[in-house]
Design a protein around this motif. Structure first.
Motif, PDB file in Angstrom:
ATOM      1  N   ARG A 166      48.965  30.680  38.800  1.00 60.63           N
ATOM      2  CA  ARG A 166      47.933  30.789  39.841  1.00 60.63           C
ATOM      3  C   ARG A 166      46.716  31.562  39.337  1.00 60.63           C
ATOM      4  O   ARG A 166      45.594  31.288  39.743  1.00 60.63           O
ATOM      5  N   TRP A 172      47.099  26.897  43.423  1.00 60.40           N
ATOM      6  CA  TRP A 172      45.809  27.601  43.486  1.00 60.40           C
ATOM      7  C   TRP A 172      44.669  26.601  43.653  1.00 60.40           C
ATOM      8  O   TRP A 172      43.744  26.826  44.452  1.00 60.40           O
ATOM      9  N   GLU A 180      42.220  26.807  46.808  1.00 59.25           N
ATOM     10  CA  GLU A 180      40.809  27.099  46.580  1.00 59.25           C
ATOM     11  C   GLU A 180      39.927  25.942  47.062  1.00 59.25           C
ATOM     12  O   GLU A 180      38.831  26.172  47.598  1.00 59.25           O
TER      13      GLU A 180
END
Length: 362
Positions: A87, A236, A240
């Protein structure tokens, strides 16, 4: 005949506590801007972060028995750490030293070196090309008059290692101090996990054991736990991207409100959910020894496609900012592309899986 227990795919309270501790450490010491700056420098590896992970938290010795100074934990806990390192796309030699090299040393019974790794006094690297799959052919150096000669290429994190585990043509695995070798950096797509050429010209090494079984065990574990790193990378990227689309406005509305983008993100979420199950199953199988070869092959047959797809979607859906060097998406894209051929391609693992379940090619 008693049935085998079902794999435990849910995390325990201890594993969740470990995840929280690692994530907090990485939040404080491994921000994206710092990783980008480090990738542009000559010192790619984050030594202070590695010391914090290994010294303060003892994570370098997770797989090493307690009597040798390690934590005596299992591959399940190690998978949690690798997911969090993924991550953060952390530039530390955890997979190569604390997992792959450690497994090779465990296979050889090299207690003294395991003690050095557990105490974080030494970083080790297996001198086998990063692309080699479990059970695949790997290069070796020549043993002449008791010294080692030859070159090996594509060795991940060799530049961070103090000890290289080198296979030789007599079938042995030798421990060679990097001070007796020449380590030359090679161009790597992934700036956060550099590879190097290792040249030996009359180097002395200590024979640890048979290279074949040790390398096979190390690469199988590396492939199985790599899926957890790929899961962390993909997770991630999805998180994001969702955050960005909730904030980005176009035509006076949030971009995340467009139905077509919602469908793309939903499909990606489902793919990552499947990867999470496959990665967790591989970690549990490595810990218990139940159907390990099949679980590892399934995880790696699936992981690369999902992680690369997550990076491609993130890059596109971030628009122009995703194409800039200042945004960390490019680090994740490069890592997932490099990971897609590490420890065997998805195709190689599909072929292995077909052989394991006796499924002949059409």
């Amino acid at each position: 005949m008693s049935a085998q227990p079902e794999p435990a795919l849910l995390h325990s309270e201890e594993e969740e506590a470990l995840r929280a501790a690692v994530r907090d450490l990485l939040t404080d010491h491994c921000d994206p801007a710092g990783v980008i700056a480090r990738s542009e420098s000559a010192a790619v590896h984050d030594v202070p972060l590695w010391k914090a992970l290994s010294d303060a938290m003892g994570l370098a010795g997770l797989l090493i028995p307690e009597e040798l100074g390690g934590q005596g934990a299992s591959h399940r806990e190690t998978a949690v750490v690798l997911e969090e390192l993924g991550r953060a796309v952390a530039p530390v030699p955890y997979l190569t030293s604390a997992v792959v090299a450690t497994e090779a040393l465990l296979a050889c019974g090299a207690d003294d070196l395991l003690g050095e790794l557990a105490s974080a006094a030494t970083v080790a690297a297996l001198a086998v090309g990063l692309h080699v799959a479990p059970g695949g052919a790997f290069a070796s150096v020549r043993l002449e008059d008791g010294t080692l000669h030859g070159e090996l290429t594509g060795i991940a994190d060799a530049s961070a290692a103090e000890v290289l585990l080198v296979p030789a043509d007599d079938g042995g695995l030798y421990a060679v101090r990097t001070a007796d070798a020449t380590v030359v950096p090679q161009v790597s797509l992934d700036l956060t996990r550099p590879v190097a050429r290792v040249a030996l010209d009359g180097a002395t090494g200590r024979r640890l054991g048979e290279a074949g079984p040790a390398v096979w065990r190390a690469l199988r574990t590396g492939a199985g736990l790599l899926a957890s790193e790929q899961l962390g990378l993909a997770d991630w990227l999805l998180t994001e991207t969702v955050r960005h689309l909730k904030e980005r406005r176009q035509f006076n509305r949030r971009v995340g409100g467009f139905q077509a983008l919602k469908h793309r993100l939903a499909r990606l979420w489902l793919e990552i959910a499947g990867l999470r199950a496959a990665a967790r199953n591989a970690a549990d199988a490595l810990a218990t020894g139940a159907d390990t070869d099949i679980a590892v092959a399934v995880a790696q047959a699936h992981a690369a496609r999902v992680a690369v797809h997550a990076a491609e979607e993130a890059l596109q859906l971030h628009g122009g900012i995703g194409m800039t060097w200042e945004h960390p998406v490019h680090l994740y894209l490069k890592r997932v592309k490099a990971d897609s051929i590490a420890y065997g391609t998805a195709g190689a693992h599909r072929e292995a899986l077909a052989a394991l379940v006796d499924l002949p090619a059409p």
